[in-house]
Write a protein that holds these residues in place. Structure first.
Motif, PDB file in Angstrom:
ATOM      1  N   ILE A 290       0.850  -1.184   0.000  1.00  0.00           N
ATOM      2  CA  ILE A 290       0.000   0.000   0.000  1.00  0.00           C
ATOM      3  C   ILE A 290       0.888   1.236   0.000  1.00  0.00           C
ATOM      4  O   ILE A 290       1.760   1.394   0.856  1.00  0.00           O
ATOM      5  N   ILE A 291       0.661   2.121  -0.969  1.00  0.00           N
ATOM      6  CA  ILE A 291       1.392   3.391  -1.037  1.00  0.00           C
ATOM      7  C   ILE A 291       0.447   4.512  -0.635  1.00  0.00           C
ATOM      8  O   ILE A 291      -0.682   4.604  -1.133  1.00  0.00           O
ATOM      9  N   ILE A 292       0.900   5.371   0.273  1.00  0.00           N
ATOM     10  CA  ILE A 292       0.150   6.554   0.692  1.00  0.00           C
ATOM     11  C   ILE A 292       0.927   7.779   0.240  1.00  0.00           C
ATOM     12  O   ILE A 292       2.127   7.884   0.482  1.00  0.00           O
ATOM     13  N   VAL A 293       0.239   8.699  -0.413  1.00  0.00           N
ATOM     14  CA  VAL A 293       0.863   9.931  -0.881  1.00  0.00           C
ATOM     15  C   VAL A 293       0.319  11.092  -0.066  1.00  0.00           C
ATOM     16  O   VAL A 293      -0.873  11.403  -0.131  1.00  0.00           O
ATOM     17  N   GLY A 294       1.171  11.714   0.748  1.00  0.00           N
ATOM     18  CA  GLY A 294       0.763  12.845   1.561  1.00  0.00           C
ATOM     19  C   GLY A 294       0.750  12.516   3.038  1.00  0.00           C
ATOM     20  O   GLY A 294       0.236  11.470   3.447  1.00  0.00           O
ATOM     21  N   ALA A 295       1.339  13.412   3.854  1.00  0.00           N
ATOM     22  CA  ALA A 295       1.457  13.157   5.289  1.00  0.00           C
ATOM     23  C   ALA A 295       0.627  14.116   6.130  1.00  0.00           C
ATOM     24  O   ALA A 295       0.843  14.225   7.336  1.00  0.00           O
ATOM     25  N   ALA A 296      -0.333  14.813   5.497  1.00  0.00           N
ATOM     26  CA  ALA A 296      -1.227  15.656   6.277  1.00  0.00           C
ATOM     27  C   ALA A 296      -2.289  14.784   6.937  1.00  0.00           C
ATOM     28  O   ALA A 296      -2.146  13.562   7.020  1.00  0.00           O
ATOM     29  N   HIS A 297      -3.384  15.386   7.377  1.00  0.00           N
ATOM     30  CA  HIS A 297      -4.360  14.697   8.230  1.00  0.00           C
ATOM     31  C   HIS A 297      -4.845  13.370   7.657  1.00  0.00           C
ATOM     32  O   HIS A 297      -4.829  12.340   8.345  1.00  0.00           O
ATOM     33  N   GLY A 298      -5.299  13.367   6.399  1.00  0.00           N
ATOM     34  CA  GLY A 298      -5.850  12.149   5.832  1.00  0.00           C
ATOM     35  C   GLY A 298      -4.825  11.044   5.686  1.00  0.00           C
ATOM     36  O   GLY A 298      -5.069   9.895   6.061  1.00  0.00           O
TER      37      GLY A 298
END
Length: 329
Positions: free
Chosen positions: A4-12
């Motif tokens: 699983i790749i997640i792009v972005g480290a803000a709230h979501g």
């Protein structure tokens, strides 16, 4: 096991990763952030190395790395690191929490030194430091919403002369009814804020550094200008890959699935269900993105998916903080 790749480290993105880790599965997680994780996750400088080491034992981190392209046919992303080098990575599931970009005013002087906007946590920290600077005496805030009024109160508390300019008739006009804004506007003026409502900024003045702001009604001295007039989804790079609506927002279903299989999206670049009407709206609140991230983590790990129930588009904590700052300014 899935990758699983997640792009972005803000709230979501943060809440999606937290939910995946809490489930204690053996999925492989790669997490990309265009800035620094230490800043995005608000690690104290003294603890940053320890925090990063602990997290990196569970997640592969790619900070200061910007994802620039998705190739759904082969389930890959392309990213550029801080040295400008391109790299590819394969995913089974891809989560986009790409957020938004501040709207820049198309007026003369917008590029001058001293003109700021809120892009990320780093820019927030920089403004907090600027509030303590003795060299800055006059501050103009363009925009009377949550962000603009919150920082106006902060600058006033540190002894600055603060002017808030907005095209609307009252501050918080998109957030609160007039019964509330009348009280807040009166308290703001009583505590020294200059509210210039129903004025339109036509130019920012100065040679290299800002010196004043010109509107259709007057001119206001400024050593620093904060532009807080809204934001736009950070999705231009996704056009042609995912289905976007007329506003450039990523279209998703009730489970955050985009138009492309195995790609999900949450946060400011999407719409979510607004419970008072049942319609989907753009709600750019961290609380809404966090709620979505927690539910998406569950849906990624099970076939018994849950429909996102919706949000009320309110943030009691944020509103309480703004009101407290304004009343004490």
């Amino acid at each position: 096991m899935a990758k699983i790749i997640i792009v972005g480290a803000a709230h979501g993105g943060r809440e999606t990763v937290n939910g995946l880790l809490a489930a204690n599965t053996d999925n492989e997680i790669h997490w990309y952030e265009h800035g620094q994780f230490a800043t995005a996750l608000d690690w104290a400088p003294a603890d940053a190395e320890k925090e990063r080491l602990a997290l990196s034992q569970q997640v592969t981190l790619f900070d200061q790395t910007t994802v620039t392209k998705i190739t759904p046919a082969i389930h890959t992303i392309t990213a550029r690191n801080q040295r400008g080098q391109l790299q590819t990575d394969h995913y089974d599931r891809l989560v986009l929490s790409v957020g938004s970009l501040p709207i820049q005013l198309p007026i003369p002087g917008a590029e001058l030194s001293g003109v700021r906007s809120i892009q990320n946590r780093a820019s927030i920290n920089e403004l907090k430091l600027a509030a303590k600077s003795a060299a800055i005496k006059n501050v103009v805030v363009i925009g009377g919403g949550y962000i603009g009024m919150n920082f106006a109160a902060l600058f006033k508390q540190t002894g600055k002369q603060v002017t808030v300019i907005d095209v609307n008739a009252r501050p918080f006009s998109h957030n609160l009814d007039s019964e509330f804004t009348q009280i807040l506007a009166a308290a703001s003026v009583e505590n020294g804020l200059q509210l210039k409502m129903e004025e339109r900024v036509t130019a920012i003045l100065g040679s290299t550094h800002v010196t004043a702001v010109q509107t259709n009604r007057g001119q206001y001295a400024a050593d620093l200008v904060l532009v807080a007039v809204g934001n736009r989804p950070n999705t231009a790079w996704l056009r042609g890959t995912l289905t976007l609506d007329s506003e450039g927002l990523i279209e998703t279903d009730d489970y955050f699935q985009t138009s492309v299989p195995d790609i999900y999206a949450i946060g400011d670049a999407t719409k979510v269900r607004f419970t008072p009407t049942g319609t989907k709206e753009r709600i750019t609140l961290g609380s809404a993105a966090s709620h979505a991230g927690r539910l998406l983590a569950h849906n990624l790990l099970t076939d018994q998916r849950i429909v996102f129930p919706g949000v009320q588009a309110t943030s009691a904590r944020l509103m309480r903080r703004d009101i407290t700052l304004l009343l004490r300014a």
